[in-house]
Design a protein around this motif. Structure first.
Motif, PDB file in Angstrom:
ATOM      1  N   GLN A 124      51.825  38.729  42.032  1.00 45.14           N
ATOM      2  CA  GLN A 124      52.403  39.454  40.905  1.00 45.14           C
ATOM      3  C   GLN A 124      51.339  39.745  39.855  1.00 45.14           C
ATOM      4  O   GLN A 124      51.313  40.816  39.275  1.00 45.14           O
ATOM      5  CB  GLN A 124      53.547  38.650  40.294  1.00 45.14           C
ATOM      6  CG  GLN A 124      54.764  38.556  41.175  1.00 45.14           C
ATOM      7  CD  GLN A 124      55.805  37.559  40.650  1.00 45.14           C
ATOM      8  OE1 GLN A 124      55.556  36.812  39.698  1.00 45.14           O
ATOM      9  NE2 GLN A 124      56.950  37.551  41.289  1.00 45.14           N
ATOM     10  N   GLY A 125      50.442  38.777  39.628  1.00 46.77           N
ATOM     11  CA  GLY A 125      49.370  38.973  38.661  1.00 46.77           C
ATOM     12  C   GLY A 125      48.430  40.085  39.070  1.00 46.77           C
ATOM     13  O   GLY A 125      47.965  40.878  38.244  1.00 46.77           O
ATOM     14  N   ARG A 126      48.149  40.193  40.345  1.00 48.84           N
ATOM     15  CA  ARG A 126      47.272  41.264  40.837  1.00 48.84           C
ATOM     16  C   ARG A 126      47.954  42.623  40.693  1.00 48.84           C
ATOM     17  O   ARG A 126      47.307  43.619  40.386  1.00 48.84           O
ATOM     18  CB  ARG A 126      46.887  41.025  42.300  1.00 48.84           C
ATOM     19  CG  ARG A 126      45.809  39.962  42.463  1.00 48.84           C
ATOM     20  CD  ARG A 126      45.285  39.921  43.875  1.00 48.84           C
ATOM     21  NE  ARG A 126      46.289  39.635  44.865  1.00 48.84           N
ATOM     22  CZ  ARG A 126      46.638  38.426  45.285  1.00 48.84           C
ATOM     23  NH1 ARG A 126      46.064  37.366  44.793  1.00 48.84           N
ATOM     24  NH2 ARG A 126      47.560  38.259  46.214  1.00 48.84           N
ATOM     25  N   GLN A 127      49.253  42.654  40.913  1.00 52.01           N
ATOM     26  CA  GLN A 127      49.982  43.921  40.790  1.00 52.01           C
ATOM     27  C   GLN A 127      50.035  44.401  39.355  1.00 52.01           C
ATOM     28  O   GLN A 127      50.003  45.584  39.092  1.00 52.01           O
ATOM     29  CB  GLN A 127      51.401  43.760  41.359  1.00 52.01           C
ATOM     30  CG  GLN A 127      51.441  43.578  42.854  1.00 52.01           C
ATOM     31  CD  GLN A 127      52.839  43.248  43.347  1.00 52.01           C
ATOM     32  OE1 GLN A 127      53.773  43.086  42.574  1.00 52.01           O
ATOM     33  NE2 GLN A 127      52.978  43.125  44.659  1.00 52.01           N
ATOM     34  N   THR A 128      50.138  43.446  38.412  1.00 48.62           N
ATOM     35  CA  THR A 128      50.232  43.829  37.010  1.00 48.62           C
ATOM     36  C   THR A 128      48.865  43.886  36.326  1.00 48.62           C
ATOM     37  O   THR A 128      48.772  44.247  35.164  1.00 48.62           O
ATOM     38  CB  THR A 128      51.128  42.844  36.230  1.00 48.62           C
ATOM     39  OG1 THR A 128      50.539  41.536  36.278  1.00 48.62           O
ATOM     40  CG2 THR A 128      52.533  42.808  36.796  1.00 48.62           C
ATOM     41  N   GLY A 129      47.825  43.496  37.058  1.00 45.33           N
ATOM     42  CA  GLY A 129      46.482  43.526  36.491  1.00 45.33           C
ATOM     43  C   GLY A 129      46.155  42.325  35.636  1.00 45.33           C
ATOM     44  O   GLY A 129      45.167  42.299  34.929  1.00 45.33           O
ATOM     45  N   ALA A 130      46.998  41.292  35.710  1.00 45.14           N
ATOM     46  CA  ALA A 130      46.767  40.081  34.905  1.00 45.14           C
ATOM     47  C   ALA A 130      45.721  39.195  35.526  1.00 45.14           C
ATOM     48  O   ALA A 130      45.411  39.199  36.642  1.00 45.14           O
ATOM     49  CB  ALA A 130      48.061  39.317  34.741  1.00 45.14           C
ATOM     50  N   GLN A 159      48.981  24.383  45.957  1.00 49.01           N
ATOM     51  CA  GLN A 159      47.775  24.850  45.285  1.00 49.01           C
ATOM     52  C   GLN A 159      48.099  25.044  43.817  1.00 49.01           C
ATOM     53  O   GLN A 159      49.152  25.572  43.472  1.00 49.01           O
ATOM     54  CB  GLN A 159      47.274  26.154  45.906  1.00 49.01           C
ATOM     55  CG  GLN A 159      45.929  26.595  45.378  1.00 49.01           C
ATOM     56  CD  GLN A 159      45.352  27.748  46.192  1.00 49.01           C
ATOM     57  OE1 GLN A 159      45.857  28.108  47.238  1.00 49.01           O
ATOM     58  NE2 GLN A 159      44.293  28.320  45.682  1.00 49.01           N
ATOM     59  N   GLY A 160      47.192  24.618  42.960  1.00 48.99           N
ATOM     60  CA  GLY A 160      47.395  24.798  41.528  1.00 48.99           C
ATOM     61  C   GLY A 160      48.637  24.101  40.996  1.00 48.99           C
ATOM     62  O   GLY A 160      49.241  24.556  40.031  1.00 48.99           O
ATOM     63  N   GLY A 161      49.034  23.002  41.644  1.00 46.48           N
ATOM     64  CA  GLY A 161      50.205  22.260  41.198  1.00 46.48           C
ATOM     65  C   GLY A 161      51.527  22.848  41.635  1.00 46.48           C
ATOM     66  O   GLY A 161      52.576  22.418  41.177  1.00 46.48           O
ATOM     67  N   ARG A 190      51.090  31.644  45.718  1.00 49.62           N
ATOM     68  CA  ARG A 190      50.738  32.976  46.229  1.00 49.62           C
ATOM     69  C   ARG A 190      51.572  34.060  45.575  1.00 49.62           C
ATOM     70  O   ARG A 190      51.067  35.123  45.237  1.00 49.62           O
ATOM     71  CB  ARG A 190      50.917  33.020  47.744  1.00 49.62           C
ATOM     72  CG  ARG A 190      49.865  32.257  48.500  1.00 49.62           C
ATOM     73  CD  ARG A 190      50.148  32.356  49.969  1.00 49.62           C
ATOM     74  NE  ARG A 190      49.107  31.757  50.753  1.00 49.62           N
ATOM     75  CZ  ARG A 190      49.156  31.658  52.070  1.00 49.62           C
ATOM     76  NH1 ARG A 190      50.216  32.121  52.732  1.00 49.62           N
ATOM     77  NH2 ARG A 190      48.170  31.100  52.736  1.00 49.62           N
ATOM     78  N   ARG A 191      52.867  33.787  45.423  1.00 51.56           N
ATOM     79  CA  ARG A 191      53.763  34.775  44.807  1.00 51.56           C
ATOM     80  C   ARG A 191      53.323  35.083  43.378  1.00 51.56           C
ATOM     81  O   ARG A 191      53.227  36.241  42.978  1.00 51.56           O
ATOM     82  CB  ARG A 191      55.201  34.246  44.833  1.00 51.56           C
ATOM     83  CG  ARG A 191      56.220  35.223  45.301  1.00 51.56           C
ATOM     84  CD  ARG A 191      57.655  34.710  45.348  1.00 51.56           C
ATOM     85  NE  ARG A 191      57.897  33.284  45.355  1.00 51.56           N
ATOM     86  CZ  ARG A 191      57.949  32.517  46.456  1.00 51.56           C
ATOM     87  NH1 ARG A 191      57.753  33.039  47.642  1.00 51.56           N
ATOM     88  NH2 ARG A 191      58.201  31.232  46.362  1.00 51.56           N
ATOM     89  N   GLN A 192      53.012  34.041  42.614  1.00 51.19           N
ATOM     90  CA  GLN A 192      52.583  34.242  41.231  1.00 51.19           C
ATOM     91  C   GLN A 192      51.289  35.040  41.169  1.00 51.19           C
ATOM     92  O   GLN A 192      51.142  35.933  40.341  1.00 51.19           O
ATOM     93  CB  GLN A 192      52.379  32.895  40.536  1.00 51.19           C
ATOM     94  CG  GLN A 192      53.652  32.246  40.118  1.00 51.19           C
ATOM     95  CD  GLN A 192      53.404  30.976  39.327  1.00 51.19           C
ATOM     96  OE1 GLN A 192      52.275  30.628  39.002  1.00 51.19           O
ATOM     97  NE2 GLN A 192      54.480  30.270  39.014  1.00 51.19           N
ATOM     98  N   HIS A 193      50.344  34.725  42.042  1.00 45.81           N
ATOM     99  CA  HIS A 193      49.066  35.422  42.005  1.00 45.81           C
ATOM    100  C   HIS A 193      49.174  36.849  42.541  1.00 45.81           C
ATOM    101  O   HIS A 193      48.448  37.729  42.074  1.00 45.81           O
ATOM    102  CB  HIS A 193      47.994  34.604  42.721  1.00 45.81           C
ATOM    103  CG  HIS A 193      47.530  33.467  41.878  1.00 45.81           C
ATOM    104  ND1 HIS A 193      46.475  33.569  41.014  1.00 45.81           N
ATOM    105  CD2 HIS A 193      48.035  32.220  41.710  1.00 45.81           C
ATOM    106  CE1 HIS A 193      46.334  32.435  40.366  1.00 45.81           C
ATOM    107  NE2 HIS A 193      47.278  31.594  40.772  1.00 45.81           N
TER     108      HIS A 193
END
Length: 81
Positions: A75-81, A61-63, A70-73
């Protein structure tokens, strides 16, 4: 005749499960046939459901490999990004 393809990852839906159980698949088959009957009037006996389970390594997904995406997203949710 309706033909419905269901594609899911081979990740269990309960802790420790590594795939969809027969009971879960049976519920999906019935639910899809009921939905098509209720919404479109399609006879349940004419509905075919094909259940595809895939290893997470076989999806991207997403290249990115799906696990990395999933891991990147996450982390983004945890940091509010």
């Amino acid at each position: 005749m309706p033909i419905v393809n269901i594609l899911v990852t081979r990740e269990g839906t309960t802790p420790g499960a590594d795939r969809t159980t027969t009971e879960q698949k049976n519920a999906v088959y019935k639910g899809i046939a009921d939905l098509l009957f209720d919404v479109m009037g399609k006879p349940r006996e004419d509905t075919t459901v094909i259940f595809h389970e895939h290893e997470i390594e076989d999806l991207g997904q997403g290249g990115l490999p799906l696990a990395d995406y999933r891991r990147q997203h996450a982390q983004g949710r945890q940091t509010g990004a």
